[in-house]
Write an enzyme that holds these catalytic residues in place. Structure first.
Site, PDB file in Angstrom:
ATOM      1  N   GLU A 437       3.368   1.680   8.462  1.00 42.97           N
ATOM      2  CA  GLU A 437       3.969   1.242   9.626  1.00 42.97           C
ATOM      3  C   GLU A 437       2.783   0.976  10.537  1.00 42.97           C
ATOM      4  O   GLU A 437       3.144   1.325  11.655  1.00 42.97           O
ATOM      5  CB  GLU A 437       4.894   2.257  10.053  1.00 42.97           C
ATOM      6  CG  GLU A 437       5.990   1.747  10.844  1.00 42.97           C
ATOM      7  CD  GLU A 437       6.432   0.296  10.298  1.00 42.97           C
ATOM      8  OE1 GLU A 437       6.083  -0.437  11.156  1.00 42.97           O
ATOM      9  OE2 GLU A 437       6.942   0.094   9.222  1.00 42.97           O
TER      10      GLU A 437
HETATM   11  C1  LIG Z   1       3.479   4.260   0.291  1.00 40.06           C
HETATM   12  C2  LIG Z   1       3.515   3.019   1.082  1.00 40.06           C
HETATM   13  C3  LIG Z   1       4.780   2.444   1.673  1.00 40.06           C
HETATM   14  C4  LIG Z   1       4.500   1.441   2.420  1.00 40.06           C
HETATM   15  N1  LIG Z   1       5.751   0.620   2.892  1.00 40.06           N
HETATM   16  C5  LIG Z   1       5.608  -0.550   3.345  1.00 40.06           C
HETATM   17  C6  LIG Z   1       6.837  -1.324   3.541  1.00 40.06           C
HETATM   18  O1  LIG Z   1       7.924  -0.688   3.252  1.00 40.06           O
HETATM   19  N2  LIG Z   1       6.704  -2.681   3.937  1.00 40.06           N
HETATM   20  C7  LIG Z   1       5.549  -3.148   4.193  1.00 40.06           C
HETATM   21  O2  LIG Z   1       5.611  -4.351   4.606  1.00 40.06           O
HETATM   22  N3  LIG Z   1       4.337  -2.373   4.044  1.00 40.06           N
HETATM   23  C8  LIG Z   1       4.520  -1.243   3.728  1.00 40.06           C
HETATM   24  N4  LIG Z   1       3.177  -0.360   3.436  1.00 40.06           N
HETATM   25  C9  LIG Z   1       1.857  -1.164   3.810  1.00 40.06           C
HETATM   26  C10 LIG Z   1       1.277  -0.404   4.796  1.00 40.06           C
HETATM   27  O3  LIG Z   1       2.056  -0.679   6.435  1.00 40.06           O
HETATM   28  C11 LIG Z   1      -0.088  -1.022   5.201  1.00 40.06           C
HETATM   29  O4  LIG Z   1      -0.643  -0.175   3.949  1.00 40.06           O
HETATM   30  C12 LIG Z   1      -0.717  -0.741   6.429  1.00 40.06           C
HETATM   31  O5  LIG Z   1      -0.130  -1.173   7.463  1.00 40.06           O
HETATM   32  C13 LIG Z   1      -2.248  -1.116   6.540  1.00 40.06           C
HETATM   33  O6  LIG Z   1      -2.652  -2.194   5.724  1.00 40.06           O
HETATM   34  P1  LIG Z   1      -3.700  -2.172   4.521  1.00 40.06           P
HETATM   35  O7  LIG Z   1      -3.273  -1.305   3.624  1.00 40.06           O
HETATM   36  O8  LIG Z   1      -3.821  -3.435   4.247  1.00 40.06           O
HETATM   37  O9  LIG Z   1      -5.018  -1.651   5.415  1.00 40.06           O
HETATM   38  P2  LIG Z   1      -6.174  -2.627   6.145  1.00 40.06           P
HETATM   39  O10 LIG Z   1      -5.041  -3.339   7.012  1.00 40.06           O
HETATM   40  O11 LIG Z   1      -7.133  -3.190   5.173  1.00 40.06           O
HETATM   41  O12 LIG Z   1      -6.683  -1.574   7.058  1.00 40.06           O
HETATM   42  C14 LIG Z   1      -7.883  -0.919   6.584  1.00 40.06           C
HETATM   43  C15 LIG Z   1      -8.532   0.110   7.364  1.00 40.06           C
HETATM   44  O13 LIG Z   1      -9.008  -0.711   8.382  1.00 40.06           O
HETATM   45  C16 LIG Z   1      -8.433  -0.483   9.878  1.00 40.06           C
HETATM   46  N5  LIG Z   1      -8.148  -1.791  10.651  1.00 40.06           N
HETATM   47  C17 LIG Z   1      -7.707  -2.925  10.250  1.00 40.06           C
HETATM   48  N6  LIG Z   1      -7.548  -3.707  11.059  1.00 40.06           N
HETATM   49  C18 LIG Z   1      -7.912  -3.084  12.299  1.00 40.06           C
HETATM   50  C19 LIG Z   1      -8.077  -3.506  13.626  1.00 40.06           C
HETATM   51  N7  LIG Z   1      -7.634  -4.809  14.108  1.00 40.06           N
HETATM   52  N8  LIG Z   1      -8.612  -2.495  14.492  1.00 40.06           N
HETATM   53  C20 LIG Z   1      -9.058  -1.355  13.980  1.00 40.06           C
HETATM   54  N9  LIG Z   1      -8.878  -1.093  12.809  1.00 40.06           N
HETATM   55  C21 LIG Z   1      -8.408  -1.939  11.839  1.00 40.06           C
HETATM   56  C22 LIG Z   1      -7.082   0.459   9.657  1.00 40.06           C
HETATM   57  O14 LIG Z   1      -6.703   1.136  10.429  1.00 40.06           O
HETATM   58  C23 LIG Z   1      -7.450   1.116   8.234  1.00 40.06           C
HETATM   59  O15 LIG Z   1      -8.302   2.281   8.587  1.00 40.06           O
HETATM   60  C24 LIG Z   1       3.164   0.562   2.877  1.00 40.06           C
HETATM   61  C25 LIG Z   1       2.206   1.368   2.344  1.00 40.06           C
HETATM   62  C26 LIG Z   1       2.222   2.450   1.643  1.00 40.06           C
HETATM   63  C27 LIG Z   1       0.861   2.887   1.057  1.00 40.06           C
END
Ligand SMILES: Cc1cc2nc3c(=O)[nH]c(=O)nc-3n(C[C@H](O)[C@H](O)[C@H](O)COP(=O)(O)OP(=O)(O)OC[C@H]3O[C@@H](n4cnc5c(N)ncnc54)[C@H](O)[C@@H]3O)c2cc1C
Length: 589
Positions: A437
């Site tokens: 989220e």
């Molecule tokens: C168990 C689980 C359930 C989930 N449920 C849902 C769901 O129901 N629907 C859905 O759509 N998604 C869902 N997600 C996805 C979840 O919301 C994302 O994993 C999350 O938003 C982060 O995206 P990412 O994993 O691609 O990480 P990335 O975007 O690759 O981020 C990696 C790191 O970089 C940092 N970062 C990235 N961009 C920035 C920035 N601009 N400024 C500062 N720091 C930054 C982040 O804080 C993080 O530490 C779920 C994930 C999991 C693991």
């Protein structure tokens, strides 16, 4: 794992003595006749359901997990029946719009219910939690036909909702998403793409599963300005509301993950699935934010719930576990709760949980004002406060929640690392709340880089002025001035830091470097404020103070002495600026 006891005494105290629930709700919901007595009888019932039905399934659900059979998710034993029971008891529609069959009860009650559900079974709680967010997005942005088709069945809980944003290459930056939606020529669209990490993506509870999917129309501009929102049901809906043909919305696989094993986190394939546009073309992200904001608050409440569960289990263990000699040497072996360090751990958890619950409920009262107050200006102000506090509740509550579960695990010593005590599950389950989220880093950036600047920068000062007024009032209560003083000092320093961030708002690196420390500082002041309110309410009882009220005052003093001073270190770290963060060149990482 010890039995779960719903925080009913604390809720009653907050409603009656801290939040002036009866007067507030009578003004906002004059036709409902809602007061503390009615609220408490509903929450008592909810507490029984959570303790008797959801809590026993938490461990077995964690062990069994979900599985995929012939492309369909099969949930852990007992979940299907528990969900049916939840819906039959009317919990799904507690705060839902009465125009679509909901009970229309205050958000304040909804958040209290959400805490109990999350404390007893985080995996389960995501099903109704996501459905409610999806319902809100449709209610705000969909046309009347879509609303008529979906809302009453979703509000009752008969159908569930799903939020489908994330793709392999598009997580935080949704502007990179590539799922396509092509017009079918009849008002519907063919949606094609793969989403990952989709919570509640499929299940075996029956009914329909309503996916809210972000996708791009042909010729949409690149980035976030080219994203549209679609409602894509698992089963197409016949004109009479019954379930029709299966839509090509398929589970590619189930994610194998660290915690919330009983929650089906799915890879979802939309294979030319029929969907309908929600709101305006290319304005989908703004519409989805209605759901995302609801979920951010919900995830913060998950953190609160799991931290409270961790406290309960650790406190009861600490009273029973015999080890070592008591500090005065008279008892050996003594229960570990005699040791100062064990007390530190338990008090640290509790000093977070109790003001967090108060702050969550206060925020919920602002949501109730934003939705129901007759005066437009008051509604707008309340809405602004909720917007300001949403990233704080999401990130700070979940950071403190993980810290709390780890502290609780530490209270158990080696037994906390062994599965059967159940506390290690709480650590694993809590961890996701910091990530999904919108990661907590992104929440901090939202607070420091966006919310501080919204409405001409007036939002934080509106909030700080409310705190200052309450601190001034508390100082008049005998014994409360020494508790209010440290918060007043921290508030002054927070105001200075806030003004500084606002002045340099355009300096993204500086703001980004300060954001996480700033959010924690902000949260500590907000929690301290709630301790002052609770302590002042308790002290104002004078000689009639009960053990419950004495504990509130003791905990408030502990918070001021042991936790609020973290703000001093955070302030130094914020003032150090970004230089040391940006100094190390890329190749040296
Ligand atoms: C168990 C689980 C359930 C989930 N449920 C849902 C769901 O129901 N629907 C859905 O759509 N998604 C869902 N997600 C996805 C979840 O919301 C994302 O994993 C999350 O938003 C982060 O995206 P990412 O994993 O691609 O990480 P990335 O975007 O690759 O981020 C990696 C790191 O970089 C940092 N970062 C990235 N961009 C920035 C920035 N601009 N400024 C500062 N720091 C930054 C982040 O804080 C993080 O530490 C779920 C994930 C999991 C693991």
């Amino acid at each position: 794992m010890s039995a779960y006891a719903a925080p009913l005494e604390d809720l009653r105290f907050l409603f009656e003595e801290v939040l002036d629930f009866d007067n507030g709700m009578a003004a906002l919901f004059p036709d409902l006749g809602i007061d503390t007595a009615l609220a408490m009888s509903a929450l008592e019932e909810a507490g029984h359901f959570c303790a008797d039905v959801l809590h026993p399934l938490n461990r077995s659900g964690d062990e069994e997990g979900c599985r995929l059979e012939a492309g369909q998710v099969v949930t852990a034993t007992g979940f299907r029946e528990a969900y049916a029971g939840f819906v039959a008891a009317g919990w799904a529609g507690l705060s839902g719009d009465p125009a679509y069959g909901g009970q229309g009860l205050p958000r304040t009650l909804q958040l209290a219910l959400d805490e109990m559900v999350s404390a007893t079974n985080m995996s389960f709680g995501l099903f109704p939690g996501l459905t409610r967010g999806a319902t809100e997005a449709l209610a705000h942005h969909a046309d009347d036909t879509i609303k008529a088709t979906y809302l009453s069945k979703m509000i009752s809980g008969e159908w569930t909702g799903v939020m489908a944003l994330t793709e392999a290459s598009a997580g935080t930056d949704l502007g990179l998403l590539s799922t396509r939606a092509v017009p079918n020529g009849d008002g519907s669209y063919a949606v094609t793409g793969t989403k990952i990490f989709i919570s509640s993506g499929d299940h075996d509870f029956g009914g329909n599963i309503v996916h809210l999917v972000l996708a791009r129309l042909p010729d949409a501009p690149k980035g976030v300005k080219g994203i549209s929102l679609f409602v894509v049901p698992k089963f197409l809906v016949n004109p009479d509301g019954s379930l029709g043909a299966r839509n090509p919305v398929h589970v590619g696989s189930l994610e194998h993950k660290m915690g919330i094993h009983a929650q089906p986190t799915c890879v979802m394939n939309y294979e030319g699935a029929t969907g309908w546009l929600v709101g305006e073309a290319n304005r989908g992200l703004a519409a989805m934010f209605t759901m995302m904001n609801a979920e951010r608050l919900f995830v913060g409440i998950q953190g609160l719930g799991v931290a409270h569960a961790a406290y309960q289990t650790a406190a009861s263990y600490a009273k029973e576990r015999l080890q070592g000699r008591s500090p005065d040497g008279t008892t050996a072996p003594a229960p570990i709760i005699v040791h100062a360090d064990v007390r530190r751990m338990l008090l640290t958890i509790r000093a977070f949980v109790e003001p967090a619950r108060a702050l969550a409920l206060w925020t919920a009262t602002q949501m109730d004002r934003a939705g129901h107050h007759p005066d437009a200006d008051t509604r707008r102000q309340a809405d602004g406060l909720v917007a300001l506090l949403t990233p704080v509740i999401k990130a700070a509550f979940t950071d403190f929640a993980l810290e709390s579960t780890v502290l609780a695990q530490q209270v158990f010593g080696g037994h906390g690392y062994i599965r059967e005590t159940g506390v290690e599950q709480l650590v694993r389950d809590a961890r996701i709340t910091q990530i999904y989220e919108g990661t907590n880093g992104v929440q901090a950036a939202d607070l420091a880089g966006r919310k501080l600047l919204m409405e001409g920068g007036r939002l934080p000062e509106a909030f700080f002025a409310q705190i200052a007024a309450d601190l001034a009032a508390a100082r008049l209560v005998p014994g409360a001035a020494e508790i209010a003083g440290p918060v007043a000092d921290a508030l002054d320093r927070l105001r200075t830091l806030t003004a500084d961030l606002q002045r340099h708002g355009e300096d993204v690196v500086r703001t980004g470097a300060a954001a996480t420390d700033y959010l924690r500082f902000f949260a500590l002041v907000a929690l301290g404020w709630m301790w002052v309110r609770m302590a002042a309410a308790s002290l104002s009882k004078g000689t009639e103070t009960t053990p419950f009220h004495r504990a509130k005052v003791d905990l408030a003093r502990f918070f001021m002495a042991k936790l609020l001073p973290q703000t001093l270190g955070l302030e130094q770290s914020i003032k150090a600026g970004p230089a040391t963060l940006m100094a190390l060149v890329g190749d040296l990482f």
